[in-house]
Design a protein around this motif. Structure first.
Motif, PDB file in Angstrom:
ATOM      1  N   SER A   1      42.276  42.260  37.373  1.00  0.00           N
ATOM      2  CA  SER A   1      41.641  41.146  38.080  1.00  0.00           C
ATOM      3  C   SER A   1      42.338  39.890  37.581  1.00  0.00           C
ATOM      4  CB  SER A   1      40.131  41.094  37.831  1.00  0.00           C
ATOM      5  OG  SER A   1      39.859  40.744  36.501  1.00  0.00           O
TER       6      SER A   1
ATOM      7  N   GLN B   1      41.983  35.619  37.445  1.00  0.00           N
ATOM      8  CA  GLN B   1      41.048  34.515  37.624  1.00  0.00           C
ATOM      9  C   GLN B   1      41.682  33.235  37.110  1.00  0.00           C
ATOM     10  OE1 GLN B   1      37.301  35.003  35.622  1.00  0.00           O
ATOM     11  NE2 GLN B   1      36.518  33.067  36.307  1.00  0.00           N
TER      12      GLN B   1
ATOM     13  N   GLN C   1      40.494  38.825  43.467  1.00  0.00           N
ATOM     14  CA  GLN C   1      40.245  40.213  43.094  1.00  0.00           C
ATOM     15  C   GLN C   1      40.251  41.182  44.261  1.00  0.00           C
ATOM     16  OE1 GLN C   1      36.506  39.708  41.091  1.00  0.00           O
ATOM     17  NE2 GLN C   1      35.378  40.481  42.837  1.00  0.00           N
TER      18      GLN C   1
ATOM     19  N   LEU D   1      45.080  40.442  45.636  1.00  0.00           N
ATOM     20  CA  LEU D   1      45.607  40.740  44.311  1.00  0.00           C
ATOM     21  C   LEU D   1      46.999  41.361  44.392  1.00  0.00           C
ATOM     22  CD1 LEU D   1      44.851  40.440  41.390  1.00  0.00           C
ATOM     23  CD2 LEU D   1      43.814  42.688  41.464  1.00  0.00           C
TER      24      LEU D   1
END
Length: 144
Positions: A92, A94, A102, A107
């Motif tokens: 993931s 961020q 995600q 992604l």
């Protein structure tokens, strides 16, 4: 005696790591209210805990081949890390401003896993979607 089945609870399987892990490893992801429960030779403060990278059980199955630091800088917009593992790795991404990337489609544009020769390592190539600081979380290691 496992009374969870009798009470209607679904049994949860935990990785072997969670059965009596070394305190220094357990302290990378858990901070107890009472310092004496850290079971460390030298207790860490909450501030030290919060600054440290969170490492869950699967982390200890990895070997970081390159780089040997928790902060990775991009070169021409690309960051690369090489992990010694035969397992598949999920990610993931961020932004530290709160934007989470995600979904699989989004992604895959920004994080790519390249399997090495003899399946002994994986190279992770990250191309952040915009300028800023990001947290790459490696999760759910799966045996291929």
């Amino acid at each position: 005696v496992d009374c969870s089945l009798e009470l209607g609870f679904q049994a949860t399987l935990y990785p072997p790591f969670y059965f009596l892990p070394h305190p220094s490893r357990f302290a990378t992801a858990h901070f107890p209210d009472n310092k004496s429960f850290q079971l460390l030779k030298f207790n860490i403060s909450q501030e030290q805990f919060l600054r440290h990278a969170t490492c869950f059980s699967a982390f200890f199955d990895l070997e970081f081949l390159e780089p040997h630091t928790g902060v990775i800088r991009t070169e021409e917009g690309i960051a690369t890390l090489k992990l010694g593992t035969t397992k598949s790795v999920n990610f993931s991404l961020q932004s530290l401003n709160g934007t989470v990337i995600q979904s699989d489609a989004d992604l895959s544009k920004h994080v790519k896993e390249i399997r090495g020769s003899h399946n002994s390592h994986v190279t992770v190539v990250v191309r952040p979607p915009f300028t800023g600081r990001f947290r790459l979380q490696l999760t759910d290691f799966v045996v291929p």
